[in-house]
Write a protein that holds these residues in place. Structure first.
Motif, mmCIF file in Angstrom:
data_model
loop_
_atom_site.group_PDB
_atom_site.id
_atom_site.type_symbol
_atom_site.label_atom_id
_atom_site.label_comp_id
_atom_site.label_asym_id
_atom_site.label_seq_id
_atom_site.Cartn_x
_atom_site.Cartn_y
_atom_site.Cartn_z
ATOM 1 N N LEU A 65 -17.704 -3.529 -6.842
ATOM 2 C CA LEU A 65 -16.437 -4.071 -7.308
ATOM 3 C C LEU A 65 -15.282 -3.645 -6.400
ATOM 4 N N LEU A 66 -15.515 -2.596 -5.619
ATOM 5 C CA LEU A 66 -14.553 -2.205 -4.593
ATOM 6 C C LEU A 66 -15.293 -1.492 -3.484
ATOM 7 N N ALA A 67 -14.594 -1.304 -2.361
ATOM 8 C CA ALA A 67 -15.179 -0.628 -1.207
ATOM 9 C C ALA A 67 -14.190 0.409 -0.705
ATOM 10 N N ARG A 68 -14.725 1.551 -0.287
ATOM 11 C CA ARG A 68 -13.886 2.591 0.313
ATOM 12 C C ARG A 68 -14.055 2.559 1.826
ATOM 13 N N LYS A 69 -12.974 2.946 2.501
ATOM 14 C CA LYS A 69 -13.017 3.013 3.965
ATOM 15 C C LYS A 69 -12.145 4.172 4.415
ATOM 16 N N ARG A 70 -12.686 4.986 5.292
ATOM 17 C CA ARG A 70 -11.924 6.113 5.834
ATOM 18 C C ARG A 70 -10.889 5.579 6.803
ATOM 19 N N ILE A 71 -9.695 6.148 6.746
ATOM 20 C CA ILE A 71 -8.633 5.792 7.681
ATOM 21 C C ILE A 71 -8.811 6.663 8.923
ATOM 22 N N PRO A 72 -8.910 6.044 10.103
ATOM 23 C CA PRO A 72 -9.088 6.837 11.330
ATOM 24 C C PRO A 72 -7.921 7.807 11.544
ATOM 25 N N GLY A 73 -8.226 8.903 12.220
ATOM 26 C CA GLY A 73 -7.202 9.893 12.524
ATOM 27 C C GLY A 73 -7.474 11.195 11.816
ATOM 28 N N SER A 74 -6.495 12.079 11.915
ATOM 29 C CA SER A 74 -6.669 13.393 11.305
ATOM 30 C C SER A 74 -6.486 13.305 9.793
ATOM 31 N N GLY A 75 -7.052 14.250 9.122
ATOM 32 C CA GLY A 75 -6.939 14.278 7.666
ATOM 33 C C GLY A 75 -8.057 13.498 6.997
ATOM 34 N N ARG A 76 -8.118 13.656 5.683
ATOM 35 C CA ARG A 76 -9.158 12.971 4.908
ATOM 36 C C ARG A 76 -8.514 11.844 4.112
ATOM 37 N N ARG A 77 -8.108 10.816 4.793
ATOM 38 C CA ARG A 77 -7.454 9.684 4.137
ATOM 39 C C ARG A 77 -8.451 8.540 4.009
ATOM 40 N N THR A 78 -8.428 7.922 2.831
ATOM 41 C CA THR A 78 -9.370 6.847 2.518
ATOM 42 C C THR A 78 -8.630 5.753 1.774
ATOM 43 N N THR A 79 -9.044 4.515 2.008
ATOM 44 C CA THR A 79 -8.501 3.397 1.239
ATOM 45 C C THR A 79 -9.573 2.883 0.293
ATOM 46 N N ALA A 80 -9.111 2.228 -0.754
ATOM 47 C CA ALA A 80 -9.997 1.507 -1.672
ATOM 48 C C ALA A 80 -9.562 0.053 -1.636
#
Length: 180
Positions: A65-80
């Motif tokens: 129903l959704l997908a996660r994707k890591r945002i490139p770069g430093s840190g642990r940022r992710t989008t849904a």
């Protein structure tokens, strides 16, 4: 304050096989132009911890129903990102949710009670924002919420926190007003 969310959750699970919180997550994503949000922003909009949101997003991801994707770069940022299947599920669940809110909260209230409910909701929201460390902009003061004896219509809000509903009077012959 306790029984309404529990009743909405039970009905959502029965009718749409979603928890109320899962519905809120999908709903918030559906309001975004690209149906995508950074997880930290999604947690803030749904008033959830990142841990709770991550568990729920994991369940929704398994159901595609959704997908996660890591945002490139430093840190642990992710989008849904809400998938098409997720969008279809939230669109199908929305009428039942609105019907439940109307049944449990709106339909048995008169115009003055609805106006009072608006004022109470605004006052509670203001108090909550005042108590938050980074409340940012000043909270707006509640209006008088007059409904002129017309029956209400429920609009999902685009700016208030997820799950917030704005109740406004219906226009002539049940037409939706131009502005919520």
């Amino acid at each position: 304050m306790i029984s309404l969310p529990a009743a909405l959750d039970a009905r959502m699970q029965r009718e749409a096989q979603l928890t109320f919180f899962e519905y809120v997550v999908l709903s918030v994503l559906s309001e975004q132009p690209d149906r995508t949000m950074q997880m930290s922003a999604l947690a803030a909009r749904t008033a959830a911890s990142l841990s709770r949101l991550s568990h729920v997003v994991g369940r929704l991801e398994k159901r595609e129903l959704l997908a996660r994707k890591r945002i490139p770069g430093s840190g642990r940022r992710t989008t849904a990102t809400l998938t098409e299947a997720g969008y279809d599920v939230v669109v199908a669940a929305a009428p039942g949710h609105v019907a439940a809110v109307r049944e449990y909260l709106i339909d048995d209230l008169g115009p003055q009670e609805l106006a009072a409910l608006r004022r109470i909701g605004a006052a509670v929201d203001t108090a909550i924002k005042r108590g938050q460390p980074d409340a940012g902009a000043a909270a707006s003061s509640p209006g008088d919420g007059a409904v002129d004896g017309q029956s209400p219509t429920i609009h999902p809000a685009s700016q208030p926190p997820a799950g917030t509903l704005i109740v406004t009077p219906r226009g002539p012959a049940g037409q939706e007003p131009d502005q919520p």
